[in-house]
Design an enzyme around this catalytic site. Sequence first.
Site, PDB file in Angstrom:
ATOM      1  N   GLU A 197      32.092  34.160  48.855  1.00 35.07           N
ATOM      2  CA  GLU A 197      32.846  35.368  49.234  1.00 35.07           C
ATOM      3  C   GLU A 197      32.422  35.882  50.597  1.00 35.07           C
ATOM      4  OE1 GLU A 197      32.989  38.561  46.334  1.00 35.07           O
ATOM      5  OE2 GLU A 197      34.506  37.520  45.163  1.00 35.07           O
ATOM      6  N   HIS A 223      22.685  12.821  35.785  1.00 35.32           N
ATOM      7  CA  HIS A 223      23.476  11.917  34.938  1.00 35.32           C
ATOM      8  C   HIS A 223      24.955  12.253  35.010  1.00 35.32           C
ATOM      9  CE1 HIS A 223      19.723  10.343  33.226  1.00 35.32           C
ATOM     10  NE2 HIS A 223      19.294  11.574  33.481  1.00 35.32           N
ATOM     11  N   LYS A 237      44.441  39.898  42.976  1.00 32.38           N
ATOM     12  CA  LYS A 237      44.280  41.099  42.143  1.00 32.38           C
ATOM     13  C   LYS A 237      45.609  41.848  42.062  1.00 32.38           C
ATOM     14  CE  LYS A 237      39.397  42.378  42.777  1.00 32.38           C
ATOM     15  NZ  LYS A 237      38.460  43.403  43.230  1.00 32.38           N
TER      16      LYS A 237
HETATM   17  O1  PA5 Z   1      31.224  41.010  45.353  1.00 29.00           O
HETATM   18  C1  PA5 Z   1      32.206  41.698  45.148  1.00 29.00           C
HETATM   19  O2  PA5 Z   1      32.477  42.691  45.852  1.00 29.00           O
HETATM   20  C2  PA5 Z   1      33.129  41.405  43.985  1.00 29.00           C
HETATM   21  O3  PA5 Z   1      32.758  40.252  43.321  1.00 29.00           O
HETATM   22  C3  PA5 Z   1      33.101  42.560  42.982  1.00 29.00           C
HETATM   23  O4  PA5 Z   1      31.797  42.734  42.521  1.00 29.00           O
HETATM   24  C4  PA5 Z   1      34.040  42.291  41.816  1.00 29.00           C
HETATM   25  O5  PA5 Z   1      35.338  42.040  42.271  1.00 29.00           O
HETATM   26  C5  PA5 Z   1      34.060  43.473  40.852  1.00 29.00           C
HETATM   27  O6  PA5 Z   1      34.466  44.638  41.523  1.00 29.00           O
HETATM   28  P1  PA5 Z   1      34.217  46.059  40.866  1.00 29.00           P
HETATM   29  O7  PA5 Z   1      32.745  46.315  40.846  1.00 29.00           O
HETATM   30  O8  PA5 Z   1      34.941  47.032  41.732  1.00 29.00           O
HETATM   31  O9  PA5 Z   1      34.788  46.006  39.485  1.00 29.00           O
END
Ligand code: PA5
Length: 467
Positions: free
Chosen positions: A293, A322, A436
């Site tokens: 990310e 393996h 989303k």
């Molecule tokens: O790293 C990030 O920002 C994302 O993975 C969020 O943690 C994830 O989308 C969950 O978001 P939220 O904490 O708003 O539910």
Amino acid sequence: MASNISLYYKNVLSDVIGTEHGITKEQLKELGRQTGGAIKECNRQRKAGSIPYRDLPYNEEYPKQVKAAATDVKGCENFVVLGIGGSALGNIALQTALNPYMYNLDPAQRKGPRLFVFDNVDPVQLGSFLEWAGDKLDKTVFNVISKSGRTAETAAQFSIVCKMLTDKLGPDGCRRQVLATTDKRAGTLRKIADSAGLRTLEVPDGVGGRFSVLSPVGLLSAAVCGIDIDQLLAGARQMDEKVSREEFFANPAAINAAINWHFYNRGKHISVMMPYSYALKDLSDWYRQLWAESLGKSRDLNGREVFVGPTPVKALGTTDQHSQVQLYREGPNNKLFTFLQVKQFERDLAMGPAPDVAPELAYLSGRKMSQLLNSEKLATEYALLHDKRPCLTVLFDRIDPSCIGQFIYLFEVTTSIAGLLFGINAYDQPAVELGKEATFALMGHKDYSELAETIKPLAQVDPEFLA
Ligand code: PA5
């Protein structure tokens, strides 16, 4: 005795794997020069307060609040995290690393309640859990974690749990059994928590989910399950001293980032993390999100299209020897390997005698299982080096909260420095948004009806292409 982790990088050098694939000493020095600016910039951003995750290990309030909340839920038999992505992966990684394998099943092996982390919307999985927990809800605490509260997965789980708590325990059920970790002031979950009178902990301002494990997001479930969060944070502070150093060769995050960047630029676009320890296996899951990310971006900081980002892959030694090593050795030489190796395991087992009919197994007899595990790590590394595949190793003196804190901080700062080397913003995730929103649209959210129309044709399965 103090325990440490260190990064061993000799096996990416040309002295070991040759000049076609390895880094020469001159190239390494040049990488040091190129990375110098990124180290300074990372330190500058930290001083300017624009990357507040860097200061989490020094926050004195959070551990106090977390310990108070942990004391408050003491006595519960089950502690359930509802969250996803950065609101779950750190919790899972800490639990797997620092509590015994049989933690949930064997009361003698645990210092707290059973822990369950639900980071999905699988009705079969959650349904099975709720069937089991249905008559234990008064002994079950749910920690719903979401910075925004709008995340469909977490909101869905939470709605089911709240209804069940209210149905079974009465109108007060949710207030008694739920603790929310969310934004201090804003967002959907904050609104819900305040109106329902839930206990809350905060997700710090300016800290993205994937950088939040050392905040109440990751600390609460750890503290509840008996993990020494002070040592965890102390480990992170210890690593902070190293990864803030401006001298490239004294800064493991800078070396790690530079080596990863170098190999990416030379066509090794895949970064495999392979722990040789079951306890460390979920840290590579946590790393996978952090790396993907943060570094997978279509545009650089100047808005230019770049489409960069190493693809993180997780593997587990010896299991994946393996499964994957055939490809890793003979497939394309497009990967950088990072092994995680433990010097001293918390416990060990001696192998039994070889049966009389199988003297060929005598070489194992009386030897320690840890010796076999670490020999297999070395053997795999040797085989990969033989085929000129670059290998890094993170060496853990042992697996304890301090070393895990060091590891987390090392890879967080590595990610920041790598982001600067790639010239991208490591702290946003714009590409996650469209999916989303499409989910909102498909689930009938009124603000996304136009998008729903756009997606509709995709939902029609075209029989011509059904095989
Ligand atoms: O790293 C990030 O920002 C994302 O993975 C969020 O943690 C994830 O989308 C969950 O978001 P939220 O904490 O708003 O539910």
